[in-house]
Design a protein around this motif. Sequence first.
Motif, short mmCIF file in Angstrom:
data_model
loop_
_atom_site.label_atom_id
_atom_site.label_comp_id
_atom_site.label_asym_id
_atom_site.label_seq_id
_atom_site.Cartn_x
_atom_site.Cartn_y
_atom_site.Cartn_z
N HIS A 164 -5.50 8.90 1.76
CA HIS A 164 -5.82 7.65 1.07
C HIS A 164 -7.01 7.01 1.77
O HIS A 164 -6.99 6.81 2.98
CB HIS A 164 -4.62 6.70 1.11
N GLY A 165 -8.06 6.70 1.00
CA GLY A 165 -9.19 6.01 1.60
C GLY A 165 -10.51 6.28 0.94
O GLY A 165 -10.60 6.47 -0.27
N ALA A 166 -11.54 6.31 1.77
CA ALA A 166 -12.91 6.46 1.29
C ALA A 166 -13.30 7.92 1.10
O ALA A 166 -12.63 8.83 1.60
CB ALA A 166 -13.87 5.81 2.29
N ARG A 186 -9.66 -1.73 -3.94
CA ARG A 186 -11.11 -1.58 -3.88
C ARG A 186 -11.62 -0.56 -4.89
O ARG A 186 -10.88 0.28 -5.37
CB ARG A 186 -11.53 -1.12 -2.48
N GLU A 197 -11.74 3.73 -4.42
CA GLU A 197 -10.61 3.93 -3.49
C GLU A 197 -9.86 5.19 -3.96
O GLU A 197 -9.54 5.31 -5.14
CB GLU A 197 -9.70 2.72 -3.47
N GLU A 251 0.84 -1.20 0.00
CA GLU A 251 0.00 0.00 0.00
C GLU A 251 0.87 1.24 0.00
O GLU A 251 1.84 1.33 0.74
CB GLU A 251 -0.88 -0.02 1.25
N SER A 311 -11.26 1.94 2.81
CA SER A 311 -12.02 1.93 1.57
C SER A 311 -12.95 0.71 1.57
O SER A 311 -12.49 -0.42 1.78
CB SER A 311 -11.10 1.87 0.36
N ALA A 339 -3.72 -0.35 -4.64
CA ALA A 339 -5.18 -0.19 -4.60
C ALA A 339 -5.85 -1.55 -4.73
O ALA A 339 -5.43 -2.38 -5.53
CB ALA A 339 -5.63 0.73 -5.73
#
Length: 217
Positions: free
Chosen positions: A171-173, A155, A158, A41, A209, A153
Amino acid sequence: MTIFRKFCRNLGTQILIMKKLITSFSVLAVISLLAFNHISELPIGAEMPKADVKMKDISGKEVSLKDAKKANGLLVMFSCNTCPYVVKNQERTNEICKYALDNKIGVVVINSNEAQRDGEDSYESMKKYAEAQGYKWYYTVDKNSELADAFGANRTPENFLFNKDGKLIYHGAIDDNPSEAGKVNRKHLREAISEMVNGKDVSVKTSKSVGCTIKRV
């Protein structure tokens, strides 16, 4: 009796060979699984990876992350046409992408579903989906999931937000409730953009995510 002994000996040898083959296949399966899961990641503060790699956009142009980056940075979103979470979050996706552009942040939505390229995530399907959703930003094909692998990545959707220096700051949702828009308490990505453009440190740098797995080959 001699024939029977030979038969038993041959049967025993065949069973032994089968056991070895099964063991070998099991080891290979485990190695393959570990190789698939060993995708690092991208850490916060990292440089934008694969910034010069050209991807085919729905416009027909070849574009890179460097091409898409604007004065205040770049938002990279891994997405697709088919994931129920993408569909459920589509209104929020459009909202945050427009917000990014309004704040001089480039936007690239990337489709890395190589295993579905002959079906609902084909290039032609991407063009139709983007038109139906009113995309005003790049929507590109990630050939062989090259960028998804480089970003780590997994998802859809994302998100990866980079600042003007090309460093990862979030980084994320999109927000804290991908399942129910009416129950969102915090819009993580919008807050990160606001804090960044106002010269503040991003208070929430990562979030989980939630979505479908990227369909790699």
